[in-house]
Design a protein around this motif. Structure first.
Motif, PDB file in Angstrom:
ATOM      1  N   GLN A   1      -5.624  11.200  -7.251  1.00 49.65           N
ATOM      2  CA  GLN A   1      -5.495  10.596  -5.921  1.00 49.65           C
ATOM      3  C   GLN A   1      -4.659   9.319  -5.985  1.00 49.65           C
ATOM      4  O   GLN A   1      -3.949   8.985  -5.037  1.00 49.65           O
ATOM      5  CB  GLN A   1      -6.868  10.346  -5.283  1.00 49.65           C
ATOM      6  CG  GLN A   1      -7.770   9.341  -6.000  1.00 49.65           C
ATOM      7  CD  GLN A   1      -7.463   7.897  -5.691  1.00 49.65           C
ATOM      8  OE1 GLN A   1      -6.930   7.600  -4.625  1.00 49.65           O
ATOM      9  NE2 GLN A   1      -7.762   7.008  -6.624  1.00 49.65           N
TER      10      GLN A   1
ATOM     11  N   PRO B   1       3.533   6.487  -6.432  1.00 52.93           N
ATOM     12  CA  PRO B   1       3.510   5.019  -6.386  1.00 52.93           C
ATOM     13  C   PRO B   1       4.303   4.384  -7.523  1.00 52.93           C
ATOM     14  O   PRO B   1       4.440   4.971  -8.602  1.00 52.93           O
ATOM     15  CB  PRO B   1       2.023   4.693  -6.517  1.00 52.93           C
ATOM     16  CG  PRO B   1       1.464   5.857  -7.275  1.00 52.93           C
ATOM     17  CD  PRO B   1       2.222   7.057  -6.796  1.00 52.93           C
TER      18      PRO B   1
ATOM     19  N   ALA C   1      -4.045  13.227   0.706  1.00 53.74           N
ATOM     20  CA  ALA C   1      -2.593  13.377   0.890  1.00 53.74           C
ATOM     21  C   ALA C   1      -2.204  13.190   2.354  1.00 53.74           C
ATOM     22  O   ALA C   1      -1.172  12.579   2.664  1.00 53.74           O
ATOM     23  CB  ALA C   1      -2.144  14.750   0.392  1.00 53.74           C
TER      24      ALA C   1
ATOM     25  N   GLY D   1      -0.947   2.869  -6.164  1.00 49.46           N
ATOM     26  CA  GLY D   1      -2.011   3.803  -6.495  1.00 49.46           C
ATOM     27  C   GLY D   1      -3.132   3.034  -7.165  1.00 49.46           C
ATOM     28  O   GLY D   1      -2.871   2.215  -8.060  1.00 49.46           O
TER      29      GLY D   1
ATOM     30  N   LYS E   1      -2.144   9.628   3.066  1.00 53.97           N
ATOM     31  CA  LYS E   1      -0.971   9.009   2.451  1.00 53.97           C
ATOM     32  C   LYS E   1       0.303   9.292   3.243  1.00 53.97           C
ATOM     33  O   LYS E   1       1.382   8.795   2.911  1.00 53.97           O
ATOM     34  CB  LYS E   1      -0.794   9.517   1.015  1.00 53.97           C
ATOM     35  CG  LYS E   1      -1.533   8.712  -0.034  1.00 53.97           C
ATOM     36  CD  LYS E   1      -0.838   7.374  -0.309  1.00 53.97           C
ATOM     37  CE  LYS E   1      -1.454   6.666  -1.505  1.00 53.97           C
ATOM     38  NZ  LYS E   1      -0.745   5.407  -1.824  1.00 53.97           N
TER      39      LYS E   1
ATOM     40  N   ARG F   1       0.817  -1.222   0.000  1.00 53.39           N
ATOM     41  CA  ARG F   1       0.000   0.000   0.000  1.00 53.39           C
ATOM     42  C   ARG F   1       0.843   1.260   0.000  1.00 53.39           C
ATOM     43  O   ARG F   1       0.382   2.324  -0.425  1.00 53.39           O
ATOM     44  CB  ARG F   1      -0.944  -0.018   1.208  1.00 53.39           C
ATOM     45  CG  ARG F   1      -2.023  -1.100   1.087  1.00 53.39           C
ATOM     46  CD  ARG F   1      -2.728  -1.376   2.381  1.00 53.39           C
ATOM     47  NE  ARG F   1      -3.554  -2.587   2.295  1.00 53.39           N
ATOM     48  CZ  ARG F   1      -4.000  -3.246   3.334  1.00 53.39           C
ATOM     49  NH1 ARG F   1      -3.714  -2.828   4.574  1.00 53.39           N
ATOM     50  NH2 ARG F   1      -4.739  -4.336   3.170  1.00 53.39           N
ATOM     51  N   GLN F   2       2.076   1.160   0.461  1.00 53.99           N
ATOM     52  CA  GLN F   2       2.976   2.316   0.451  1.00 53.99           C
ATOM     53  C   GLN F   2       3.431   2.684  -0.957  1.00 53.99           C
ATOM     54  O   GLN F   2       3.835   3.826  -1.196  1.00 53.99           O
ATOM     55  CB  GLN F   2       4.195   2.025   1.328  1.00 53.99           C
ATOM     56  CG  GLN F   2       3.890   1.950   2.814  1.00 53.99           C
ATOM     57  CD  GLN F   2       5.081   1.484   3.638  1.00 53.99           C
ATOM     58  OE1 GLN F   2       6.172   1.251   3.114  1.00 53.99           O
ATOM     59  NE2 GLN F   2       4.878   1.331   4.938  1.00 53.99           N
TER      60      GLN F   2
ATOM     61  N   LEU G   1      -0.871  10.066  -5.683  1.00 53.72           N
ATOM     62  CA  LEU G   1      -0.317  10.575  -4.420  1.00 53.72           C
ATOM     63  C   LEU G   1       0.738   9.615  -3.869  1.00 53.72           C
ATOM     64  O   LEU G   1       0.558   8.399  -3.864  1.00 53.72           O
ATOM     65  CB  LEU G   1      -1.433  10.751  -3.390  1.00 53.72           C
ATOM     66  CG  LEU G   1      -2.300  12.004  -3.533  1.00 53.72           C
ATOM     67  CD1 LEU G   1      -3.546  11.881  -2.675  1.00 53.72           C
ATOM     68  CD2 LEU G   1      -1.505  13.246  -3.161  1.00 53.72           C
ATOM     69  N   GLY G   2       1.829  10.173  -3.412  1.00 57.15           N
ATOM     70  CA  GLY G   2       2.895   9.364  -2.838  1.00 57.15           C
ATOM     71  C   GLY G   2       3.843   8.768  -3.850  1.00 57.15           C
ATOM     72  O   GLY G   2       4.681   7.926  -3.515  1.00 57.15           O
TER      73      GLY G   2
END
Length: 299
Positions: free
Chosen positions: A147, A153, A100, A78, A103, A74-75, A150-151
Motif C-alpha cells: 500500500q 512514491p 488505489a 508512501g 490514491k 502526500r502525492q 501505490l502511486g
C-alpha cells in the motif's frame, strides 16, 4: 530529489521535547534512523509525513516545502507506520484496490494492473484472496509495503517494520526493502541495529530528540577501530566495572557476562581488543551522550 531537514524542533503539550534542533540531509537510497524506543524517531517520521506540525525548523523534499505544502508531499509519499491496522475480513486484493482508488487511480483496468503488480512484488499474489485477518505478521508488513508503494512514491517511510518478525520473514522483508530502495528515498526508522547495517548506505543515530551521529555505517565502524575492548566477568562484578570503565554494552554468555568497553587505550589487564560493529558504534554514541547529560544535571 533530496530531503533536507533543518533545525527541526517539536515539544508536546505535556512538556516532552520530542525533537531538538534536528538537521539531516537524505539522498536517494536506504537511510537508517537508529535510536532506542522514545528517542524521537516516530515523532520525526510523523512530522515528515505531514501527520503533525513542527514548532520550528524546515523540511524540503526537492522543491516541496513539506511543512507548508502537505498536499504536494502526500502525492509523492508512501508511509508504513509502526502500528498498521487492516480490516481482518477483507482480502488483500480488495483492500489494496480500495487504497488505489484513494490514491487517485480511477481507471479500473489500470488499477487492477497496479494492484496485481504490487501483490507480485511483495510475494502476496498467491494469497491475494485470503482475508487479511489470516495473514501472519510478516505478510501484513509486506501488505503494508504494497500500500505504501501505490502511486510510485518518491519518498517512502517505514517505521519499525521488522519488530516482532521471525528470522525468515525478517530476511524476506529486508530483500523487499533493498529492492524498492534503489531509486528513491526510503527512510527506515528502527531500534534494531542489524536492520541498518544490512540495508543502509547512510544512517543517523538519534536519542532524546537529538541527532548524535550521521554518516556511512562502514565509515562509522572504521572510526571506532581500536577503541572497543571485551572482557568476560562475573555478573556481580558488572556494577564495579561500570564505575571504572566506559561500559557500553553487556550480555550473558554461559552464565557469565561479556562487557564491551569503549576506550582509545588498553583499559587494563584481562581486556582484549575486538573488531567494532555498528552495534558498538550505536551503544558508544548513546552512552557518551548520556554521560554528558548526567554531568550537566550534576553541574
Amino acid at each position: 530529489m533530496e530531503l533536507v531537514i533543518e533545525n527541526l524542533s517539536k515539544t508536546y503539550p505535556n512538556g516532552t521535547k520530542a525533537l531538538n534542533d534536528v538537521s539531516l540531509r537524505i539522498e536517494p537510497g536506504m537511510f537508517g534512523l537508529l535510536g532506542p524506543n522514545g528517542a524521537g524517531k516516530s515523532s520525526l517520521m510523523r512530522t515528515i509525513s505531514t501527520l503533525q506540525e513542527a514548532d520550528s525548523g524546515s523540511i524540503r523534499l526537492g522543491d516541496i516545502d513539506v511543512l507548508h505544502q502537505p498536499e504536494r508531499v502526500r502525492q509523492v509519499l508512501g508511509y508504513l507506520p509502526q502500528e498498521f491496522g487492516v480490516y481482518p475480513k477483507v482480502t488483500a486484493a480488495e483492500l489494496l484496490e480500495h487504497f488505489a482508488v484513494l490514491k487517485g487511480i480511477s481507471n479500473k483496468s489500470e488499477r487492477r494492473q497496479v494492484v496485481d503488480a504490487l501483490l507480485h512484488q511483495t510475494n502476496l499474489y498467491n494469497v491475494r484472496n485470503k482475508n487479511l485477518g489470516g495473514y501472519s505478521g510478516g505478510m501484513k508488513q509486506r501488505f503494508g509495503i504494497a500500500q505504501a508503494l501505490l502511486g510510485n512514491p518518491r519518498l517512502i517511510i517505514v517505521d519499525e517494520p521488522t519488530a516482532g518478525l521471525d528470522p525468515t520473514e525478517r530476511n524476506r522483508f529486508h530483500n523487499l526493502l533493498a529492492e524498492i530502495g534503489e531509486d528513491r528515498i526510503v527512510i527506515l526508522s528502527t531500534h534494531i541495529v542489524s536492520d541498518v547495517s544490512d540495508l543502509c548506505r547512510q544512517f543517523a543515530i538519534i536519542n532524546k530528540g537529538q541527532v548524535l551521529y550521521t554518516g556511512d555505517p562502514l565509515q562509522a565502524i572504521e572510526e571506532m577501530r581500536g577503541q572497543i575492548w571485551r572482557r568476560l566477568i562475573r555478573k556481580e562484578e558488572l556494577s564495579s566495572y561500570q564505575e571504572q570503565f566506559s561500559v557500553i554494552s553487556s550480555r550473558l554468555f554461559a552464565g557469565q557476562t561479556i562487557i564491551h568497553v569503549h576506550s582509545v587505550a588498553q583499559p587494563g589487564n584481562g581486556f582484549e581488543g575486538v573488531e567494532p560493529t555498528l552495534e558498538d558504534v550505536y551503544f558508544a554514541r548513546i552512552h557518551a551522550a548520556e554521560r554528558v547529560a548526567a554531568k550537566s544535571v550534576v553541574a
